[in-house]
Write a protein that holds these residues in place. Structure first.
Motif, PDB file in Angstrom:
ATOM      1  N   UNK A   1      35.817  67.617 -32.165  1.00  0.00           N
ATOM      2  CA  UNK A   1      35.787  68.819 -33.487  1.00  0.00           C
ATOM      3  C   UNK A   1      34.849  67.912 -34.470  1.00  0.00           C
TER       4      UNK A   1
ATOM      5  N   UNK B   1      41.907  71.406 -23.205  1.00  0.00           N
ATOM      6  CA  UNK B   1      40.668  71.609 -23.454  1.00  0.00           C
ATOM      7  C   UNK B   1      40.018  71.605 -22.417  1.00  0.00           C
TER       8      UNK B   1
ATOM      9  N   UNK C   1      28.844  69.052 -26.040  1.00  0.00           N
ATOM     10  CA  UNK C   1      30.122  69.307 -25.400  1.00  0.00           C
ATOM     11  C   UNK C   1      30.982  68.357 -25.952  1.00  0.00           C
ATOM     12  N   UNK C   2      30.808  67.121 -25.817  1.00  0.00           N
ATOM     13  CA  UNK C   2      31.657  66.045 -26.281  1.00  0.00           C
ATOM     14  C   UNK C   2      32.171  66.042 -27.772  1.00  0.00           C
TER      15      UNK C   2
ATOM     16  N   UNK D   1      27.987  60.945 -27.629  1.00  0.00           N
ATOM     17  CA  UNK D   1      29.373  60.491 -27.942  1.00  0.00           C
ATOM     18  C   UNK D   1      29.372  58.962 -28.320  1.00  0.00           C
TER      19      UNK D   1
ATOM     20  N   UNK E   1      34.004  55.130 -22.664  1.00  0.00           N
ATOM     21  CA  UNK E   1      32.814  54.940 -21.866  1.00  0.00           C
ATOM     22  C   UNK E   1      32.451  56.439 -21.549  1.00  0.00           C
ATOM     23  N   UNK E   2      31.020  56.548 -21.236  1.00  0.00           N
ATOM     24  CA  UNK E   2      30.721  57.705 -20.755  1.00  0.00           C
ATOM     25  C   UNK E   2      29.921  57.618 -19.475  1.00  0.00           C
ATOM     26  N   UNK E   3      29.843  58.719 -18.719  1.00  0.00           N
ATOM     27  CA  UNK E   3      29.373  58.483 -17.490  1.00  0.00           C
ATOM     28  C   UNK E   3      28.102  59.389 -16.995  1.00  0.00           C
TER      29      UNK E   3
ATOM     30  N   UNK F   1      23.791  64.184 -23.195  1.00  0.00           N
ATOM     31  CA  UNK F   1      25.197  64.564 -23.027  1.00  0.00           C
ATOM     32  C   UNK F   1      25.912  63.395 -23.042  1.00  0.00           C
ATOM     33  N   UNK F   2      25.810  62.451 -22.377  1.00  0.00           N
ATOM     34  CA  UNK F   2      26.442  61.191 -22.430  1.00  0.00           C
ATOM     35  C   UNK F   2      26.549  60.537 -23.747  1.00  0.00           C
TER      36      UNK F   2
ATOM     37  N   UNK G   1      35.631  62.988 -18.805  1.00  0.00           N
ATOM     38  CA  UNK G   1      34.656  61.640 -19.127  1.00  0.00           C
ATOM     39  C   UNK G   1      34.066  62.008 -20.588  1.00  0.00           C
ATOM     40  N   UNK G   2      34.001  63.416 -21.076  1.00  0.00           N
ATOM     41  CA  UNK G   2      33.925  63.722 -22.405  1.00  0.00           C
ATOM     42  C   UNK G   2      34.834  63.762 -23.329  1.00  0.00           C
TER      43      UNK G   2
ATOM     44  N   UNK H   1      32.068  68.620 -29.877  1.00  0.00           N
ATOM     45  CA  UNK H   1      32.861  69.800 -30.044  1.00  0.00           C
ATOM     46  C   UNK H   1      34.336  69.448 -29.678  1.00  0.00           C
ATOM     47  N   UNK H   2      34.456  68.611 -28.364  1.00  0.00           N
ATOM     48  CA  UNK H   2      35.700  68.139 -28.030  1.00  0.00           C
ATOM     49  C   UNK H   2      36.428  67.402 -29.330  1.00  0.00           C
TER      50      UNK H   2
END
Ligand SMILES: Nc1ncnc2c1ncn2[C@@H]1O[C@H](COP(=O)(O)OP(=O)(O)OP(=O)(O)O)[C@@H](O)[C@H]1O
Ligand SMILES: [Mg+2]
Lengths: 374, 275
Positions: free
Chosen positions: A108, B183, A102-103, A154, A81-83, A150-151, B176-177, A105-106
């Protein structure tokens, strides 16, 4: 996954902070791909409910299910879930592009795929061209869009939105409402939306969850909630309501304000005390001779499309909306169709709401504005 | 408007006088001394004679770099851990970090002598347990320990300040992300505390590189750092003021250069944390 299957379920969730009960035995099934709104006054537990789904708060009691799997104890970063946070929470050290990326890149994500996705998201929220901008150079509306992009970059199955429009001005808010709804349909994902603005809730949602005091008061489609409120709290919180003390004499026959009225409700005990709801727009002003009730006009407010008048009927002040001009002191007759009468079981809220004796249009509007600005 | 601007200028007047007397004049004098000989004639000999101090320069820089790194390695995790505690505990730890700064610098350094000396607290303890005494005092380690101890608060304060200013919703957003703990540290917390880190490094590196007392007391007379050299030259008489000034000038330029390099790291993010 089939439509209408439950994607998130809350089972008997209770939460207390410092001994103070914040959520009390919440049960809620959220269907896949629906736009569901948590609606309620400040402090009723809306944000806490979202935070339980996101994984920032662990319930003291009860289970959280995601796709029918129990996810209690799964940390936030592992939940699908994203917020969108109440104050956006954008990263000030990154530009627009990197915030949206951002998400990814996390996770990869390969550079090429990432770039495509970020550009697609920026296009979806109309921010193309602002990639390099720093967050603090953006307007509130633009920051809002970055937060959305951004949310959803993902590909969450569920998007949680905590009063995302509260900080925007009225015009922008209306535009964003339409846009959010469009984005939700386009992406086909579940939106769990929090607001304390009932108009926003009614106009955007597939279903509305009305909360008060840590409890769910009613769940239903906007129409259900408006037309068939379950108790005095819901009737009063959603739109305007005259809520009267009454008795259900028999099926389809109610008594209130000292008169008997035909109605459509049934299934109550004979002579059961009930709360009766009559919406201000469902009352017709008629000549005295044709009225079912009669009263004296005590105040009039012109609102453009209609007048809002307060009529004193045997000491109880009704609010009535009418397009005919009336004058203070006039004696008027009231006519109510059977389908305009809604009968509710007595509840802890009985007698607390729905009387307009201390009502003042100005004060109501002022407090509305204050709420909006928060 | 004009009046208040004028008023402000009048209020600032004492500051300008103060700055002129205690900053500008000494600076001019330092530059003047470093380019003249004891009889006041212009010369560059002072600069040419600096070669014999290169070892002291190198040593100062090495010690300063090492103690800056160590203070950072202590201060960063400490600040991070502090922000996870209750506010009252945070204040408590902060007090404990600041507390030694209330004591005189010389006394603080002296107390380390009595701890580390050959018959100091640690060695007495070891001997009483039947161990051989260790050589602690008059070692490079003791100098670095002294520097770290003395300058740690200057690293903790700016980093802690930057750390505690981070909005918790940003940390939740990174959760959240999809960020795991590492990280989150790398992508959010560190970049956001970078200005604090840079201030901390500057505030520890500058006094470390020019320190003189610590090395004399804890390092014995074996190690001469650049600060010791300057102090020594000023002590032996007016004839050596010129070379001492030159050394100070070069040290100052070195510090300015390293600060400029440090600040490049924060240029891309936002303004530094100033304490
Ligand atoms: N971390 C916390 N510690 C203590 N109390 C909390 C905490 N979080 C929420 N509460 C309390 O729980 C209650 C519900 O808070 P919550 O934020 O869920 O309300 P809300 O419905 O989102 O209200 P609003 O519309 O004002 O955002 C409030 O009384 C709040 O003070
Ligand atoms: Mg809230």
């Amino acid at each position: 996954m089939r439509q209408n299957e439950n994607i998130v379920s809350l089972k008997n969730i209770s939460v207390a902070f410092d001994g103070e009960t914040v959520l009390d035995d919440i049960n809620l099934d959220i269907r896949n791909k629906e736009f569901i709104t948590l609606l309620g006054p400040s402090g009723c537990g809306k944000t806490t409910t979202l935070r339980i789904i996101a994984g920032f708060v662990e319930p003291d009691k009860g289970d959280v299910l995601f796709d029918d799997n129990k996810i209690n104890g799964v940390p936030a970063h592992k939940r699908q879930v994203n917020t969108i946070f109440q104050r956006y929470a954008l990263f000030p050290h990154l530009n627009v592009y990197e915030n949206v990326a951002f998400g990814l890149r996390v996770k990869k994500t390969p550079e090429k795929e990432l770039d495509l996705k970020v550009r697609e998201m920026l296009k979806l929220v109309n921010l193309t061209g602002l990639e390099k901008r720093k967050i603090d150079t953006l307007s509130g509306g633009q920051q809002q869009r970055v937060a959305i992009a951004r949310a959803i970059a993902n590909n969450p199955k569920v998007l949680l939105l905590d009063e995302p429009l509260a900080a925007l001005d009225l015009k922008l808010r209306k535009d964003m409402q339409t846009e959010l709804k469009k984005i939700q349909q386009q992406l086909g994902i579940t939106f769990i939306f929090v607001t304390h603005d009932q108009e926003e809730a009614l106009s955007m949602s597939d279903r509305v969850v009305v909360m008060d005091n840590g409890k769910i008061q009613q769940v239903g489609t906007p129409k259900d909630i408006y037309n068939e409120p379950k108790n005095a709290f819901v009737a009063d919180f959603i739109g305007e309501s005259n809520i009267l003390d009454g008795v259900m004499i028999d099926d389809r026959l109610a008594e209130f304000s000292g008169k008997k009225f035909e109605c459509l409700d049934s299934g109550f005990e004979k002579n059961e005390p009930v709360d009766v709801v009559v919406r201000p727009e469902d009352v017709d002003i008629v000549p005295l001779s044709k009225g079912m009730l009669e009263g004296v006009v005590t105040s009039i407010t012109f609102l453009g499309v209609h007048y809002e008048i307060i009529v004193d009927i045997g000491g109880f002040k009704w609010m009535i909306q009418t397009t005919d001009e009336q004058f203070v002191g006039d004696k008027v007759g009231l006519y109510i169709e059977p389908d305009a009468i809604h009968i509710m079981k007595k509840s802890e809220y009985s007698g607390k709401y729905g009387d307009y004796s201390s009502y003042s249009e100005e004060i109501d509007h002022l407090s509305d504005v204050e709420e909006d600005e928060n | 408007m004009k009046n208040s601007a004028l008023g402000r200028r009048i209020i600032a007047c004492p500051y300008y006088v103060w700055a002129a007397i205690f900053i500008i004049v000494p600076l001019i004098m330092m530059v003047y001394y470093s380019i003249t000989n004891p009889v006041g004639e212009f010369t560059i000999d002072n600069f040419l004679s600096l070669g014999k101090y290169s070892k002291a320069f190198l040593l100062s820089i090495t010690y300063a770099v090492i103690s800056t790194i160590i203070t950072f390695l202590i201060a960063y995790p400490l600040s991070y851990a502090m922000t996870k505690l209750k506010i009252s505990s945070q204040r408590m730890i902060l007090m404990m970090v600041i507390f030694p700064m209330w004591m005189n610098f010389l006394i603080r350094t002296y107390s380390w002598i009595s701890i580390l000396a050959n018959t100091g607290i640690i060695n007495n303890f070891l001997v009483s347990l039947g161990f051989e005494p260790l050589k602690l005092i008059n070692t490079p380690g003791a100098i670095i320990l002294g520097m770290v101890y003395d300058f740690l608060p200057y690293m903790v304060l700016p980093i802690y300040t930057a750390m505690s200013k981070i909005d918790t919703s940003l940390l939740e957003a990174s959760d959240d992300l999809g960020c795991n703990g590492w990280q989150k540290l790398k992508k959010v917390i560190f970049p956001l505390t970078l200005p604090g880190v840079v201030s901390g490094i500057t505030m520890v590196f500058v006094p470390s590189v020019s320190t003189f007392y610590i090395s004399q007391k804890l390092g014995g007379n074996k190690t001469m750092l650049i600060g010791d050299a300057i102090e020594y030259l000023f002590n032996i008489g007016p004839d050596h003021y010129n070379v001492a000034s030159t050394l100070s000038l070069v040290l100052m330029v070195l510090i300015l250069i390293s600060m400029a390099i440090m600040n490049r790291f924060t240029d891309e993010t936002d303004e530094g944390v100033i304490i």
